[in-house]
Write an enzyme that holds these catalytic residues in place. Structure first.
Site, PDB file in Angstrom:
ATOM      1  N   GLU A 152      39.504  24.554  44.726  1.00  0.00           N
ATOM      2  CA  GLU A 152      40.790  24.677  45.413  1.00  0.00           C
ATOM      3  C   GLU A 152      41.252  23.352  46.008  1.00  0.00           C
ATOM      4  O   GLU A 152      42.410  22.966  45.893  1.00  0.00           O
ATOM      5  CB  GLU A 152      40.711  25.760  46.499  1.00  0.00           C
ATOM      6  CG  GLU A 152      40.358  27.150  46.004  1.00  0.00           C
ATOM      7  CD  GLU A 152      41.261  27.670  44.890  1.00  0.00           C
ATOM      8  OE1 GLU A 152      42.355  27.110  44.687  1.00  0.00           O
ATOM      9  OE2 GLU A 152      40.853  28.629  44.218  1.00  0.00           O
ATOM     10  N   HIS A 199      45.034  29.431  33.370  1.00  0.00           N
ATOM     11  CA  HIS A 199      43.613  29.671  33.617  1.00  0.00           C
ATOM     12  C   HIS A 199      42.831  29.828  32.318  1.00  0.00           C
ATOM     13  O   HIS A 199      41.602  29.726  32.317  1.00  0.00           O
ATOM     14  CB  HIS A 199      43.432  30.917  34.487  1.00  0.00           C
ATOM     15  CG  HIS A 199      44.041  30.781  35.848  1.00  0.00           C
ATOM     16  ND1 HIS A 199      45.313  31.220  36.123  1.00  0.00           N
ATOM     17  CD2 HIS A 199      43.573  30.240  36.993  1.00  0.00           C
ATOM     18  CE1 HIS A 199      45.597  30.975  37.388  1.00  0.00           C
ATOM     19  NE2 HIS A 199      44.565  30.365  37.940  1.00  0.00           N
TER      20      HIS A 199
END
Length: 508
Positions: free
Chosen positions: A320, A409
Site C-alpha cells: 500500500e 490487479h
C-alpha cells in the site's frame, strides 16, 4: 489488494553507476560547484526536443547521479492548465547535454474554452459529491483534449473507502477515461502476524502514542482515534485486543520506511521526510488501501466467516505504501497497462519489504497476503503470487495485446512474473519452504540475478525512466536503461533483464 485466492473458494473481488543521489528539493539539486543547473539545462533541452517551453514545465523531482548526469521530472501545463499525462523526464549528462527524454507530449494547440459546463461533466460521471477541475487530458493513444477532471470519494455499503477519477471531454461531454483513486487490494508490541517486536512511539504526558518520532511522525490509528497506551506495551497477539492489529500496521510502516531509506536512499514515501498515517479497524471488509488525498493507509478487519483476518500483514503494508511512492515518482496511470505496472510495482516492493524485514514470524517469500488466512497455507491461500501469477485463476503470466483490458490487479501479473524471473530464474525450486515452478515464454531459460539487484533495477526504472503512461514495452526499455546505469551496458544483469522480459513475452 483486491483479489483473494483461496483453494476451494471462489475468488473475490556494479560496474556502472555506483551511487545514486535522489533530491526532491529543487533548490539543492545542483551538485556543489557545478556550473550547470540540471533544471535550467533540462528546461532548455525540453524546448529543443519539442516537449515544452520553460514556462510550461513544473519540476516534480530531480535525480543527480554520482557521475553528474541528471534526470529532471517535469509536470506539463498548457495556458495555466495541468496536462494530465504530459509528464516527462529529461535525461542529460553532467555538462547539461541532452541524452534523451522519457514520456512527454509534443506541441499543444487546442482551445481552453469548454463547451460543456462543469456540472454537466459531473453528471456524466454519475458520481455524487464530485469535484471538477479543467485540465488538458492526454489519452493512452496520445491525443490531447480539453477535459474536466472529476474526482469523487466515498464509502461502499460495507464501509470500504472508494474513490474515482474520471475525465470528461469538455467539448462534447463524453467520458474519456476513468480509474479508481483508492489503490486497493486488499515501545514493544505483539501483533497478529509479526510476533513481538520493538515499536518507536512518543511519550505524551503520562502515556505513549503510536507516533513514530524516528520516521517522520508515522502515526497509527484505531479507526479515527490515535492509539495511546499507559505502559508502552502494545497488543496481546489476539485479535480481541484492538491494539494488536495496530502493532502490525505500525511495524509495517516502520519497516517500509527503513527499506526505502536503507536500500534506495529514499527519505519517506514522498522523499520529504514526512510520515504517513495508518488506520486499522477501518471497517468490516476484506481489503486494504492507500489514498493520496489523506496520505494514509486504511486496513479492513477481514471476514471471519471466510477465515480471513485483518489485512495488516507486512507485505500488504509495503504494497500500500508503495502506491504512494509510485504516485510521487512515475505517477503510473491506474488504468490499462500502466495500471497493471502500478499494481505490480506495489507487489514487487511489498515483497521486497518482507525480505528486508526478515521477520521470523513472517518468513520472506514471493507470495502476498498468505498470513491473513486463519488456515495458513501459502501454496493455496494468498492474494497474489509472483512466480506463476495465473495460479490465482485470473492474472496474466505473460504479455498479450489484451493484457491492457484486464483489471489492473490481473494485468499486474506480467510485471510480477518478470520480477520473479529476474530475481530467482525460471523452473522449479524451493525457497524458504515454499515450492515454486516458474514458467518462461518463448522457450527461454532465465537465470536469476537475485532480489537485491532486481529491486534496485526496478526502483531506478520507476523513479528515473517511467512516466504516467508507461506500458509494459516502455517498462522493458526503462529497466534496460536502469540496468545499464547500475551495472553496465555489457553486464550480465542487463542481459538478464532482456531475457526475463522475453520470458513474459515482452519483446523488442
Amino acid at each position: 489488494m483486491k483479489r483473494i485466492h483461496r483453494a476451494g473458494l471462489a475468488a473475490t473481488a556494479i560496474a556502472g553507476l555506483a551511487v545514486v543521489t535522489i533530491t526532491v528539493n529543487v533548490q539543492a539539486a545542483q551538485p556543489g560547484g557545478s556550473a550547470v543547473s540540471p533544471v535550467a539545462a533540462a528546461r532548455a533541452n525540453a524546448a529543443q526536443l519539442g516537449i515544452g517551453d520553460g514556462s510550461d514545465l513544473v519540476v516534480r523531482d530531480v535525480i543527480v547521479d554520482s557521475d553528474g548526469s541528471s534526470h529532471v521530472r517535469f509536470d506539463r501545463t498548457y495556458q495555466g492548465l495541468p496536462v494530465v499525462g504530459g509528464d516527462v523526464v529529461v535525461h542529460q549528462d553532467k555538462a547539461g547535454k541532452s541524452r534523451s527524454a522519457t514520456g512527454g507530449v509534443g506541441k499543444l494547440a487546442l482551445s481552453v474554452k469548454p463547451a460543456v459546463s462543469a456540472a454537466s461533466a459531473a453528471a456524466a460521471t454519475k458520481q455524487k459529491s464530485a469535484k471538477q477541475q479543467l485540465v488538458v487530458f492526454v489519452t493512452n493513444t496520445g491525443q490531447s483534449k480539453l477535459a474536466y477532471k472529476v474526482v469523487s470519494e466515498g464509502r461502499k455499503a460495507n464501509g470500504e473507502p472508494t474513490g474515482t477519477e474520471t475525465y470528461v471531454d469538455a467539448q462534447n461531454g463524453k467520458v474519456l477515461d476513468s480509474w479508481t483513486t483508492v489503490n486497493d487490494d486488499l515501545g514493544s508490541g505483539t501483533g497478529l502476524y509479526v510476533g513481538t517486536v520493538g515499536l518507536d512511539t512518543t511519550k505524551s504526558g503520562t502515556s505513549w502514542t503510536m507516533v513514530d518520532p524516528v520516521r517522520g511522525g508515522n502515526a497509527t490509528y484505531n479507526a479515527g482515534t490515535l492509539f495511546s497506551d499507559a505502559d508502552n506495551v502494545w497488543g496481546t497477539g489476539s485479535n480481541s485486543n484492538a491494539q494488536t492489529a495496530g502493532v502490525d500496521a505500525h511495524y509495517g510502516i516502520a519497516k517500509t520506511w527503513d527499506y526505502y531509506k536503507n536500500v534506495h536512499g529514499r527519505n519517506g514515501i514522498a522523499n520529504d521526510g514526512k510520515g504517513a498515517k495508518s488506520y486499522v479497524h477501518d471497517g468490516a471488509y476484506v481489503n486494504a488501501s492507500w489514498s493520496d488525498s489523506c496520505f494514509c493507509m486504511k486496513y479492513g478487519d477481514g471476514d471471519p466467516s471466510q477465515g480471513i483476518g485483518p489485512l495488516v500483514e507486512l507485505d500488504i503494508a509495503g504494497h500500500e505504501m508503495s502506491h504512494g511512492v509510485t504516485s510521487r515518482t512515475a505517477g503510473l496511470r491506474y488504468s490499462g497497462e500502466s495500471g497493471g505496472l502500478n499494481e505490480s510495482t506495489s507487489d514487487i516492493f511489498g515483497t521486497a519489504v518482507e525480505w528486508y524485514a526478515a521477520n521470523s514470524q513472517d518468513t520472506p517469500d514471493y507470495v502476498l497476503g498468505e498470513e491473513i488466512f486463519t488456515d495458513y497455507n501459502p501454496a493455496t491461500n494468498y492474494i497474489r503470487r509472483l512466480d506463476k501469477p495465473s495460479l490465482d485463476g485470473a492474472s496474466a503470466d505473460s504479455w498479450s495485446k489484451s493484457v491492457g483490458r484486464l483489471n489492473v490487479h490481473y494485468s499486474s501479473g506480467v510485471g510480477n512474473h518478470f520480477f520473479y524471473l529476474l530475481s530467482e530464474g525460471s523452473g522449479a525450486k524451493t525457497i524458504n519452504g515454499i515450492a515454486y515452478n516458474s514458467p518462461a515464454a518463448n522457450g527461454v531459460t532465465v537465470t536469476g540475478i537475485g532480489l537485491s539487484k532486481a529491486e534496485k533495477i526496478w526502483y531506478r526504472a520507476l523513479t528515473t525512466y517511467m512516466t504516467s503512461r508507461t506500458d509494459y514495452h516502455g517498462a522493458r526499455t526503462a529497466t534496460l536503461n536502469a540496468a545499464t546505469d547500475l551495472y553496465g551496458a555489457s553486464s550480465a544483469e542487463r542481459a538478464a533483464v532482456a531475457k526475463a522480459w522475453a520470458g513474459v513475452n515482452v519483446l523488442p
